[in-house]
Design a protein around this motif. Structure first.
Motif, PDB file in Angstrom:
ATOM      1  N   ALA A 184      30.037  37.343  54.302  1.00 28.43           N
ATOM      2  CA  ALA A 184      31.119  38.383  53.845  1.00 28.43           C
ATOM      3  C   ALA A 184      31.620  39.106  54.711  1.00 28.43           C
ATOM      4  CB  ALA A 184      30.683  38.932  52.349  1.00 28.43           C
ATOM      5  N   GLU A 185      32.899  39.402  54.608  1.00 28.16           N
ATOM      6  CA  GLU A 185      33.796  40.163  55.657  1.00 28.16           C
ATOM      7  C   GLU A 185      34.299  41.555  55.000  1.00 28.16           C
ATOM      8  OE1 GLU A 185      36.352  37.734  57.812  1.00 28.16           O
ATOM      9  OE2 GLU A 185      34.596  36.747  59.059  1.00 28.16           O
ATOM     10  N   ALA A 186      34.327  42.506  55.234  1.00 24.75           N
ATOM     11  CA  ALA A 186      35.259  43.632  54.811  1.00 24.75           C
ATOM     12  C   ALA A 186      35.934  44.269  55.316  1.00 24.75           C
ATOM     13  CB  ALA A 186      33.899  44.632  54.103  1.00 24.75           C
ATOM     14  N   ARG A 187      37.068  44.655  55.146  1.00 28.99           N
ATOM     15  CA  ARG A 187      38.189  45.184  56.083  1.00 28.99           C
ATOM     16  C   ARG A 187      38.904  46.550  55.171  1.00 28.99           C
ATOM     17  NH1 ARG A 187      40.546  40.548  54.290  1.00 28.99           N
ATOM     18  NH2 ARG A 187      42.662  40.740  53.448  1.00 28.99           N
ATOM     19  N   LEU A 188      39.578  47.390  55.860  1.00 32.94           N
ATOM     20  CA  LEU A 188      40.178  48.462  55.061  1.00 32.94           C
ATOM     21  C   LEU A 188      41.681  48.273  55.427  1.00 32.94           C
ATOM     22  CD1 LEU A 188      38.598  51.591  56.876  1.00 32.94           C
ATOM     23  CD2 LEU A 188      38.617  51.027  54.327  1.00 32.94           C
ATOM     24  N   GLU A 189      42.366  48.312  54.005  1.00 35.23           N
ATOM     25  CA  GLU A 189      43.878  47.958  53.929  1.00 35.23           C
ATOM     26  C   GLU A 189      44.272  49.427  53.226  1.00 35.23           C
ATOM     27  OE1 GLU A 189      44.883  44.392  52.011  1.00 35.23           O
ATOM     28  OE2 GLU A 189      44.258  43.037  53.325  1.00 35.23           O
ATOM     29  N   GLY A 190      44.772  50.289  54.221  1.00 32.68           N
ATOM     30  CA  GLY A 190      45.086  51.505  53.624  1.00 32.68           C
ATOM     31  C   GLY A 190      43.933  52.158  53.283  1.00 32.68           C
ATOM     32  N   ASP A 191      43.696  52.885  51.742  1.00 29.46           N
ATOM     33  CA  ASP A 191      42.579  53.424  51.532  1.00 29.46           C
ATOM     34  C   ASP A 191      41.726  52.375  50.720  1.00 29.46           C
ATOM     35  OD1 ASP A 191      43.520  55.920  52.341  1.00 29.46           O
ATOM     36  OD2 ASP A 191      44.692  56.158  50.448  1.00 29.46           O
ATOM     37  N   ALA A 192      42.052  51.175  50.596  1.00 28.39           N
ATOM     38  CA  ALA A 192      41.462  50.308  49.803  1.00 28.39           C
ATOM     39  C   ALA A 192      40.477  49.405  50.800  1.00 28.39           C
ATOM     40  CB  ALA A 192      42.327  49.444  48.981  1.00 28.39           C
ATOM     41  N   LEU A 193      39.361  48.875  50.078  1.00 30.38           N
ATOM     42  CA  LEU A 193      38.680  47.923  50.736  1.00 30.38           C
ATOM     43  C   LEU A 193      38.899  46.513  50.401  1.00 30.38           C
ATOM     44  CD1 LEU A 193      35.310  49.793  50.833  1.00 30.38           C
ATOM     45  CD2 LEU A 193      36.361  49.216  52.895  1.00 30.38           C
ATOM     46  N   VAL A 194      38.817  45.831  51.287  1.00 28.86           N
ATOM     47  CA  VAL A 194      38.988  44.100  50.691  1.00 28.86           C
ATOM     48  C   VAL A 194      37.748  43.379  51.313  1.00 28.86           C
ATOM     49  CG1 VAL A 194      40.304  42.073  50.769  1.00 28.86           C
ATOM     50  CG2 VAL A 194      41.482  44.618  50.810  1.00 28.86           C
ATOM     51  N   LEU A 195      37.154  42.930  50.214  1.00 24.37           N
ATOM     52  CA  LEU A 195      35.724  42.220  50.655  1.00 24.37           C
ATOM     53  C   LEU A 195      36.187  40.516  50.566  1.00 24.37           C
ATOM     54  CD1 LEU A 195      32.690  42.009  51.083  1.00 24.37           C
ATOM     55  CD2 LEU A 195      32.392  42.448  48.763  1.00 24.37           C
ATOM     56  N   THR A 196      35.847  39.668  51.310  1.00 26.29           N
ATOM     57  CA  THR A 196      36.065  38.288  51.273  1.00 26.29           C
ATOM     58  C   THR A 196      34.809  37.621  51.723  1.00 26.29           C
ATOM     59  OG1 THR A 196      37.094  38.419  53.526  1.00 26.29           O
ATOM     60  CG2 THR A 196      38.522  38.662  52.102  1.00 26.29           C
ATOM     61  N   TRP A 197      34.655  36.288  51.357  1.00 30.03           N
ATOM     62  CA  TRP A 197      33.987  35.337  51.925  1.00 30.03           C
ATOM     63  C   TRP A 197      34.805  34.128  52.503  1.00 30.03           C
ATOM     64  CZ3 TRP A 197      32.490  38.651  48.180  1.00 30.03           C
ATOM     65  CH2 TRP A 197      31.213  39.026  48.033  1.00 30.03           C
ATOM     66  N   PRO A 198      34.652  33.836  53.789  1.00 35.01           N
ATOM     67  CA  PRO A 198      35.459  33.092  54.516  1.00 35.01           C
ATOM     68  C   PRO A 198      35.424  31.539  53.720  1.00 35.01           C
ATOM     69  CG  PRO A 198      34.420  34.401  56.269  1.00 35.01           C
ATOM     70  CD  PRO A 198      33.895  34.723  54.680  1.00 35.01           C
ATOM     71  N   GLY A 199      36.380  30.961  53.584  1.00 34.93           N
ATOM     72  CA  GLY A 199      36.415  29.714  52.727  1.00 34.93           C
ATOM     73  C   GLY A 199      36.235  29.610  51.534  1.00 34.93           C
ATOM     74  N   HIS A 200      36.083  30.833  50.845  1.00 28.42           N
ATOM     75  CA  HIS A 200      35.836  31.037  49.461  1.00 28.42           C
ATOM     76  C   HIS A 200      36.444  31.994  48.870  1.00 28.42           C
ATOM     77  CE1 HIS A 200      32.331  28.183  49.617  1.00 28.42           C
ATOM     78  NE2 HIS A 200      32.154  28.930  50.915  1.00 28.42           N
ATOM     79  N   ASP A 201      38.020  31.875  48.685  1.00 31.82           N
ATOM     80  CA  ASP A 201      38.774  32.832  48.317  1.00 31.82           C
ATOM     81  C   ASP A 201      38.639  33.266  46.971  1.00 31.82           C
ATOM     82  OD1 ASP A 201      40.134  32.561  50.831  1.00 31.82           O
ATOM     83  OD2 ASP A 201      41.909  31.025  49.921  1.00 31.82           O
ATOM     84  N   GLU A 202      37.875  32.461  46.138  1.00 31.33           N
ATOM     85  CA  GLU A 202      37.916  33.250  44.583  1.00 31.33           C
ATOM     86  C   GLU A 202      37.093  34.252  44.679  1.00 31.33           C
ATOM     87  OE1 GLU A 202      35.070  31.469  41.593  1.00 31.33           O
ATOM     88  OE2 GLU A 202      34.695  29.785  43.026  1.00 31.33           O
TER      89      GLU A 202
END
Length: 293
Positions: free
Chosen positions: A262-280
């Motif tokens: 999993a990867e986490a990044r900041l977009e403004g004040d929000a956090l976005v958590l993703t799993w590469p290859g698994h958008d759901e």
């Protein structure tokens, strides 16, 4: 939450601590888990064996998973009787740099299936599998394995058994996110239930076990009825495409064993958590207690 994705409420704070440098990631421990399949004579599709983790468990309590657990370091320093692809082949397939480590991962997969489901992928010869694992002496050894009083390599030697690595196929590899305090580098395997053996709930960590069609389990997850972690539902969706255990085992050779982290990044004040290859599984975490989306 619309589906049954396991999402701990402490994740946003831990992700922010990681981003700020306040949190040092733990080193992931190697682990193995097995998607045990059987023919579904009545349903026309294979079924997978799943267990529900007790709600009291510190990690993923209440979630449905497969039999699995951590690698025992004692299983990489003793050559066990071995059937199937060589240890070198397994090291290449699993993407690890040593044969002893590959043996320990495969041992963990077979040991955990025995400990938690009572199914043993081993036999007295390279062509056979034990037929009954319910005797008192077998149960005493199984309990010793659970207590770690006995290594799996010692268990195989004591019983004169050969590990059947040819009955397993590697399917996927997922690594626990860096912001989790307990981290695992988990190798997912697929196997068919050996003829003559039966599963049972032998795990102290589970309060329920089920045989269920992968498509049915995924549908119940989508409805929010079954709680699961991302690797579990992702592998269930992949299994649902196969009409038999043999078909799934044959297809395993084409499965990508690149680790999913999993990867986490900041977009403004929000956090976005993703799993590469698994958008759901993407989660957007806005500031505030109701920010998960």
């Amino acid at each position: 939450m619309a589906n049954g994705q396991w999402y701990p409420p402490e994740w946003p704070d831990r992700i922010r601590a990681l981003a700020s440098g306040e949190l040092t990631p733990a080193t992931p421990r190697r682990a193995a888990t097995v998607m045990l399949l059987r023919d579904g004579a009545e349903t026309g599709a294979p079924q997978v064996h799943m267990l529900r983790r007790r709600a009291s468990m510190a990690f993923a309590g209440g979630a449905y998973a497969y039999p699995g657990g951590g690698v025992d370091p004692r299983d990489d320093d003793h050559l066990v009787r071995w059937a199937g692809p060589t240890r070198a082949w397994w090291a290449a397939r699993l993407g690890v740099d040593d044969e002893a480590g590959a043996q320990a991962i495969v041992c963990a997969a077979v040991r955990e299936t025995y400990e938690e489901a009572g199914v043993l992928l081993a036999g007295p010869t390279p062509e056979t599998v034990v037929g009954d694992t319910t005797g008192e002496d077998c149960e005493a050894d199984r309990e010793a394995l659970v207590a770690r009083d006995l290594s799996f390599a010692e268990f195989l030697d004591r019983r004169g058994l050969c590990l059947r690595s040819d009955l397993l196929a590697a399917w996927a590899r997922w690594i626990t996110p860096e912001f989790e305090p307990r981290r695992y580098d988990t190798f997912f395997f697929v196997a068919a239930l050996p003829e003559g053996q039966r599963t049972r709930n032998a795990s102290t960590e589970a309060d329920r076990t089920v045989w269920i069609r992968p498509a049915d389990a995924a549908a119940r997850y989508d409805k929010g009825e079954l709680l699961m972690m991302p690797p579990t539902i992702a592998t269930l969706r992949a299994l649902a495409a196969h009409a038999s255990p043999a078909g799934a085992l044959a297809a395993a050779a084409e499965q990508d064993m690149a680790p999913v982290l999993a990867e986490a990044r900041l977009e403004g004040d929000a956090l976005v958590l993703t799993w590469p290859g698994h958008d759901e599984f993407t989660k957007r975490v806005a500031p505030g207690p109701e920010g998960v989306a």
